[in-house]
Scaffold this active site. Structure first.
Site, short mmCIF file in Angstrom:
data_model
loop_
_atom_site.label_atom_id
_atom_site.label_comp_id
_atom_site.label_asym_id
_atom_site.label_seq_id
_atom_site.Cartn_x
_atom_site.Cartn_y
_atom_site.Cartn_z
N ARG A 72 20.43 43.77 21.70
CA ARG A 72 21.03 42.60 21.06
C ARG A 72 21.19 42.75 19.55
O ARG A 72 22.28 42.50 19.00
CB ARG A 72 20.16 41.35 21.33
CG ARG A 72 20.40 40.73 22.69
CD ARG A 72 19.15 40.12 23.23
NE ARG A 72 18.24 41.19 23.61
CZ ARG A 72 18.26 41.78 24.80
NH1 ARG A 72 19.07 41.35 25.72
NH2 ARG A 72 17.46 42.80 25.09
N THR A 73 20.12 43.11 18.86
CA THR A 73 20.18 43.08 17.40
C THR A 73 21.22 44.07 16.87
O THR A 73 22.07 43.72 16.05
CB THR A 73 18.79 43.39 16.81
OG1 THR A 73 17.84 42.55 17.45
CG2 THR A 73 18.75 43.16 15.31
N LYS A 102 12.72 65.39 11.58
CA LYS A 102 12.27 66.62 10.88
C LYS A 102 11.18 66.30 9.86
O LYS A 102 10.74 67.17 9.13
CB LYS A 102 13.46 67.26 10.15
CG LYS A 102 14.63 67.59 11.03
CD LYS A 102 15.80 68.09 10.17
CE LYS A 102 17.12 67.85 10.85
NZ LYS A 102 18.25 67.88 9.90
N ARG A 124 15.87 48.64 11.77
CA ARG A 124 14.77 48.34 12.70
C ARG A 124 13.82 49.52 12.66
O ARG A 124 14.25 50.68 12.73
CB ARG A 124 15.27 48.12 14.13
CG ARG A 124 14.09 48.07 15.12
CD ARG A 124 14.45 47.58 16.46
NE ARG A 124 14.79 46.16 16.41
CZ ARG A 124 15.03 45.42 17.49
NH1 ARG A 124 14.95 45.97 18.68
NH2 ARG A 124 15.35 44.15 17.38
N HIS A 157 11.08 39.49 12.40
CA HIS A 157 12.45 39.72 12.89
C HIS A 157 13.25 38.49 12.45
O HIS A 157 13.56 37.61 13.24
CB HIS A 157 12.40 39.86 14.42
CG HIS A 157 13.65 40.39 15.04
ND1 HIS A 157 14.84 40.51 14.36
CD2 HIS A 157 13.90 40.82 16.31
CE1 HIS A 157 15.76 40.99 15.19
NE2 HIS A 157 15.22 41.19 16.37
N1 CP Z 1 15.64 40.11 20.71
C1 CP Z 1 15.84 41.37 20.32
O1 CP Z 1 15.46 41.79 19.22
O2 CP Z 1 16.46 42.16 21.24
P1 CP Z 1 16.79 43.69 21.07
O3 CP Z 1 15.46 44.43 21.02
O4 CP Z 1 17.61 44.05 22.27
O5 CP Z 1 17.52 43.87 19.77
#
Ligand code: CP
Length: 331
Positions: A72-73, A102, A124, A157
């Site tokens: 999703r993100t 590396k 992320r 998040h």
């Molecule tokens: N909710 C969420 O962060 O989903 P993803 O890990 O698929 O990005």
């Protein structure tokens, strides 16, 4: 507080407006403005107009740098950028396919990537604090690049929390008052619940019930924050005792990648943190059932068609909120 003395939490927020690192940095007027824009974006797309914002950020660029898996993100951010006319590049598996494999440090990767003229880096990372480290690297060299935290370890998040909040705001006729939010599952490791608790704490009449096995309860730094800000909360272990009174049920998966396997097995065997038809039958007729997804069995598919189950709508709202956020940062 003495005149002239800085409120540390407020100041921290103001320092970070260039980057999106944590939800404490958002104040209510900014959230309202963001949601007004989100609603405009949503209406445009829902009425079949995919081009209204197609030139808004023409020529701007986004790098998505994902060291952990995501559906999703990453994809909603990339689609959000494309729908605003941006160029997008990046890697969905930076741990394996970038020079991190590396041994390159995050700081060196970020400094290198900023030389390629991105406007935004969505990051992320498996380590808590990674997004702040990336932002610090950029600020050390005074580079005009925004970092957006797409999830850092067990930290935060923030854009997930904004889309969660937007889903609640929309379903409650754009008012968040006297809402009882029940958060359940792996609250210790789930970064989405951390960000959502912080941002919901901006609304003084919200109150929480955190329901989780003792080992996976909400972090003390967050419950301390709620106490400091006068937000009521209770801690429970049995979901059945709390679902009846919930306005919002926010459920989460056990984070197997961050959990002791023995503890996970014990919790799963018990089956106590699963939501199925009998749990939904206990809930209010207008309760909202949310989940950041992915789900891995803790929400049964048998409830997917119940109008209270809004987790796929919630995921779609992520596209609209992320478009609005990019428009805010770069527009
Ligand atoms: N909710 C969420 O962060 O989903 P993803 O890990 O698929 O990005």
């Amino acid at each position: 507080m003495c005149p002239g003395q800085l409120d540390h939490e407020l100041w921290r927020g103001m320092e970070k407006q260039k980057h999106i690192i944590e939800t404490q940095q958002f104040d209510l007027p900014r959230i309202e403005r963001l949601f007004e824009q989100t609603r405009r974006v949503q209406r445009s797309l829902e009425t079949g107009n995919r081009h209204e914002f197609g030139y808004s950020l023409k020529g701007r660029s986004m790098i998505s740098l994902f060291y952990e898996p995501s559906t999703r993100t990453r994809i909603s951010f990339e689609r959000a950028a494309q729908l605003c006319g941006m160029n997008v590049c990046g890697t969905e598996n930076a741990g394996e396919f970038s020079s991190a494999a590396k041994g390159e440090t995050l700081e060196d990767s970020i400094r290198t990537l900023t030389g390629y003229y991105p406007d935004v880096i969505v990051l992320r990372h498996k380590e808590t604090g990674a997004a702040q480290r990336a932002a610090d690297t950029i600020d050390r060299y005074q580079l005009p690049v925004h970092v957006i935290n797409g999830g850092d370890g067990t930290g935060q998040h923030p854009t997930q929390a904004l889309l969660d909040l937007y889903t609640i705001w929309e379903s409650r006729k754009e008012r968040i008052e006297n809402v009882h939010v029940v958060m359940g599952g792996d609250l210790a490791h789930g970064r989405t619940v951390h960000s959502l608790a912080y941002v919901l704490a901006k609304y003084s009449t919200v109150h929480f019930t955190f329901v989780a096995p003792t080992e996976l309860q909400m972090k003390k730094e967050i419950t301390d924050y709620l106490t400091r800000h006068g937000i009521r909360y209770t801690l429970e272990t049995d979901p059945k005792t709390v679902l009846r009174d919930a306005d919002v049920v926010y459920w989460t998966r056990l984070q197997k990648e961050r959990l002791d396997p023995k503890l996970r097995e014990d919790i799963e065997r018990h089956g106590m943190y699963q939501i199925g038809q009998s749990e939904v039958d206990m809930m209010k007729p207008d309760a909202l059932i949310l989940h950041p997804l992915p789900r891995v069995g803790e929400i049964s598919t048998e409830i997917d068609d119940d109008p209270r189950a809004q987790y796929f709508k919630q995921a779609q709202n992520g596209l609209y909120v992320r478009m609005a956020l990019l428009l805010e940062l770069l527009g």
